[in-house]
Scaffold this active site. Structure first.
Site, short mmCIF file in Angstrom:
data_model
loop_
_atom_site.label_atom_id
_atom_site.label_comp_id
_atom_site.label_asym_id
_atom_site.label_seq_id
_atom_site.Cartn_x
_atom_site.Cartn_y
_atom_site.Cartn_z
N THR A 125 4.80 5.78 -3.03
CA THR A 125 4.61 7.14 -2.54
C THR A 125 5.95 7.84 -2.31
O THR A 125 6.95 7.17 -2.03
CB THR A 125 3.83 7.11 -1.20
OG1 THR A 125 3.97 8.36 -0.54
CG2 THR A 125 4.34 6.03 -0.27
N ASP A 126 5.93 9.17 -2.40
CA ASP A 126 7.16 9.92 -2.11
C ASP A 126 7.54 9.82 -0.63
O ASP A 126 8.67 10.13 -0.25
CB ASP A 126 7.02 11.40 -2.52
CG ASP A 126 5.91 12.14 -1.80
OD1 ASP A 126 5.14 11.51 -1.05
OD2 ASP A 126 5.82 13.38 -1.98
N GLU A 127 6.60 9.34 0.21
CA GLU A 127 6.89 9.29 1.65
C GLU A 127 7.98 8.27 1.97
O GLU A 127 8.55 8.30 3.06
CB GLU A 127 5.61 8.99 2.44
CG GLU A 127 4.58 10.08 2.23
CD GLU A 127 3.43 10.06 3.23
OE1 GLU A 127 3.63 9.65 4.38
OE2 GLU A 127 2.32 10.46 2.83
N LYS A 144 5.46 0.86 2.90
CA LYS A 144 5.48 1.11 1.46
C LYS A 144 6.91 0.92 0.91
O LYS A 144 7.11 0.38 -0.18
CB LYS A 144 4.97 2.51 1.13
CG LYS A 144 3.49 2.74 1.43
CD LYS A 144 2.55 1.92 0.55
CE LYS A 144 2.53 2.36 -0.89
NZ LYS A 144 1.51 1.62 -1.67
N TYR A 176 3.55 3.61 8.11
CA TYR A 176 2.99 3.60 6.75
C TYR A 176 4.09 3.65 5.70
O TYR A 176 4.19 2.77 4.83
CB TYR A 176 2.03 4.79 6.56
CG TYR A 176 1.72 5.10 5.10
CD1 TYR A 176 1.04 4.18 4.31
CD2 TYR A 176 2.13 6.30 4.51
CE1 TYR A 176 0.77 4.45 2.97
CE2 TYR A 176 1.87 6.57 3.17
CZ TYR A 176 1.19 5.64 2.41
OH TYR A 176 0.93 5.90 1.08
P1 NAD Z 1 -7.24 4.68 -0.06
O1 NAD Z 1 -6.96 4.46 1.38
O2 NAD Z 1 -8.22 5.72 -0.47
O3 NAD Z 1 -7.73 3.31 -0.75
C1 NAD Z 1 -7.12 2.08 -0.47
C2 NAD Z 1 -8.01 1.00 -1.04
O4 NAD Z 1 -7.37 -0.27 -0.79
C3 NAD Z 1 -9.40 0.92 -0.39
O5 NAD Z 1 -10.39 0.76 -1.39
C4 NAD Z 1 -9.32 -0.30 0.49
O6 NAD Z 1 -10.58 -0.94 0.70
C5 NAD Z 1 -8.34 -1.18 -0.27
N1 NAD Z 1 -7.65 -2.15 0.56
C6 NAD Z 1 -7.05 -1.94 1.76
N2 NAD Z 1 -6.53 -3.08 2.22
C7 NAD Z 1 -6.77 -4.04 1.29
C8 NAD Z 1 -6.46 -5.40 1.18
N3 NAD Z 1 -5.78 -6.04 2.15
N4 NAD Z 1 -6.85 -6.08 0.07
C9 NAD Z 1 -7.56 -5.45 -0.91
N5 NAD Z 1 -7.88 -4.14 -0.85
C10 NAD Z 1 -7.49 -3.45 0.23
O7 NAD Z 1 -5.82 4.94 -0.72
P2 NAD Z 1 -5.44 5.92 -1.93
O8 NAD Z 1 -5.24 7.29 -1.37
O9 NAD Z 1 -6.35 5.70 -3.05
O10 NAD Z 1 -4.00 5.35 -2.29
C11 NAD Z 1 -3.86 4.28 -3.24
C12 NAD Z 1 -2.39 3.93 -3.35
O11 NAD Z 1 -1.66 5.10 -3.74
C13 NAD Z 1 -1.78 3.48 -2.03
O12 NAD Z 1 -0.93 2.40 -2.30
C14 NAD Z 1 -1.00 4.69 -1.54
O13 NAD Z 1 0.12 4.28 -0.79
C15 NAD Z 1 -0.59 5.34 -2.84
N6 NAD Z 1 -0.41 6.80 -2.79
C16 NAD Z 1 -1.40 7.61 -2.30
C17 NAD Z 1 -1.21 8.99 -2.33
C18 NAD Z 1 -2.30 9.93 -1.82
O14 NAD Z 1 -2.06 11.15 -1.76
N7 NAD Z 1 -3.49 9.47 -1.50
C19 NAD Z 1 -0.04 9.55 -2.85
C20 NAD Z 1 0.95 8.68 -3.36
C21 NAD Z 1 0.74 7.31 -3.33
#
Ligand code: NAD
Length: 322
Positions: free
Chosen positions: A127-129, A159, A155
């Site tokens: 993530t950009d964070e 990451k 968080y």
């Molecule tokens: P989300 O919270 O919607 O989904 C996370 C998923 O991971 C869920 O299905 C959850 O059940 C699963 N999970 C959590 N802990 C787990 C574990 N210990 N073992 C197996 N599965 C597990 O997240 P998202 O928004 O889809 O983000 C996905 C990835 O993208 C993350 O790594 C996040 O850091 C990154 N990201 C998200 C964004 C955003 O805007 N949402 C932006 C940049 C990067």
């Protein structure tokens, strides 16, 4: 992409579920195993439309070393793409422990298994964070891949730690790795705790829309399908050991996003209620995506004004999701 078996972790979440659908639609030759713990953020119904026998779901925790190693021994994966994470900043402020376990320990377990089973490419969805934030009064500043990591929340610190581990496994063990650092995503299937679905839900129920501080904090929004395409591009074309920033120069203040939702739903701005700011609330995120555009030829396809309207319509038409 040739015939490949891909492990997607966290595939029942927002981005992972969009990614699995996107990949199975795009490639006939791949198969996907989705390892997900089904936390509050993971929903099996996000993928209930998939009937393909090239898709398999496994319920489990990425930090469960025994389960992960058995899965790798059985499935013979070519590629690992790690989406699984605790991803909600507010939850990390109140309960950091689980963020350390899933985001750091879980990533290390996947890296160890990928090393032992000679995975061809390990991709970390970051993530950009991890870069921290930018000032609100210097709009010419952007995060590049060379920006020092300076995370603010538990968080983003977890990451950033995972990113360091991925780079260390590349340098030390020559594991073939890539990392993508994307800006905020919007689109269908996002957990209703997150800003856009949360505000749509409040507006539809004629409830107050809680906006942190003065609402001037800026986020850089990208449609989730543009993110999926970027990850696919990096996994296919990215250089081992490299990091790619992903973003589409759609910087909006939180207040702008909330006002867009209210006006699309014909609701009054009087529903907005300003609440005490989140501790450590980052001011501005803004991605410079020059590297992925120039080196890999990726460009976002979604225009924000169109994409956000389509997204609002999706939640309106799928109210049970909220
Ligand atoms: P989300 O919270 O919607 O989904 C996370 C998923 O991971 C869920 O299905 C959850 O059940 C699963 N999970 C959590 N802990 C787990 C574990 N210990 N073992 C197996 N599965 C597990 O997240 P998202 O928004 O889809 O983000 C996905 C990835 O993208 C993350 O790594 C996040 O850091 C990154 N990201 C998200 C964004 C955003 O805007 N949402 C932006 C940049 C990067």
């Amino acid at each position: 992409m040739q015939t490949e078996k891909i492990l997607v972790t966290g595939g029942c979440g927002f981005i992972g579920s969009n990614f699995i659908t996107y990949m199975l639609d795009k490639y006939n030759s791949i198969s996907i195993v989705n390892l997900d713990l089904l936390t509050y953020a993971g929903k099996l119904e996000n993928l209930s439309h998939i009937t393909s026998n090239r898709y398999k779901f496994i319920h489990g925790d990425i930090s469960d070393r025994s389960l992960v190693f058995k899965l790798f021994a059985k499935e013979n994966f070519d590629i690992v793409i790690n989406f699984a994470a605790e991803s909600h900043v507010d939850r990390s402020v109140s309960n950091p422990d689980i963020f350390i376990n899933t985001n750091i320990v879980g990533t290390q377990v996947l890296l160890d298994a990928s090393k032992l089973y000679s995975i061809k490419r390990f991709h970390q969805v970051s993530t950009d964070e991890v870069y921290g934030d930018l000032p609100l009064d210097a709009l010419d500043l952007f995060f590049t891949e060379k920006t020092p990591l300076n995370p603010s929340s538990p968080y983003s610190a977890s990451k950033a730690s995972a990113d360091f581990l991925v780079n260390a496994y590349h340098t030390t063990y020559k594991l073939n790795t890539t990392i993508s650092r994307c800006s905020n995503n919007y689109g269908p299937y996002q957990c209703s705790e997150k800003l856009i679905p949360h505000m749509i839900k409040k507006a539809l129920n004629n409830e107050q829309l809680p906006v942190y501080g003065d609402g001037k904090n800026i986020r850089d929004w990208l449609h989730v399908l543009d993110h999926c395409e970027a990850i696919d591009t990096i996994v296919n074309l990215g250089s081992s050991g490299d990091i790619y920033n992903v973003g589409g120069h759609n910087e909006k203040s939180n207040l702008e996003v909330v006002n867009t939702i209210l006006s699309s739903l014909n609701k009054s701005e009087d529903l907005i209620s300003f609440i005490n700011d989140r501790p450590g609330h980052d001011l501005r995120y803004a991605i410079d995506p020059t590297k992925i555009k120039n080196l890999l030829g990726w460009n976002p396809k979604y225009n924000f004004d169109f994409g956000i309207k389509e997204t609002i319509d999706w939640y309106v038409n799928n109210p049970s999701y909220l």
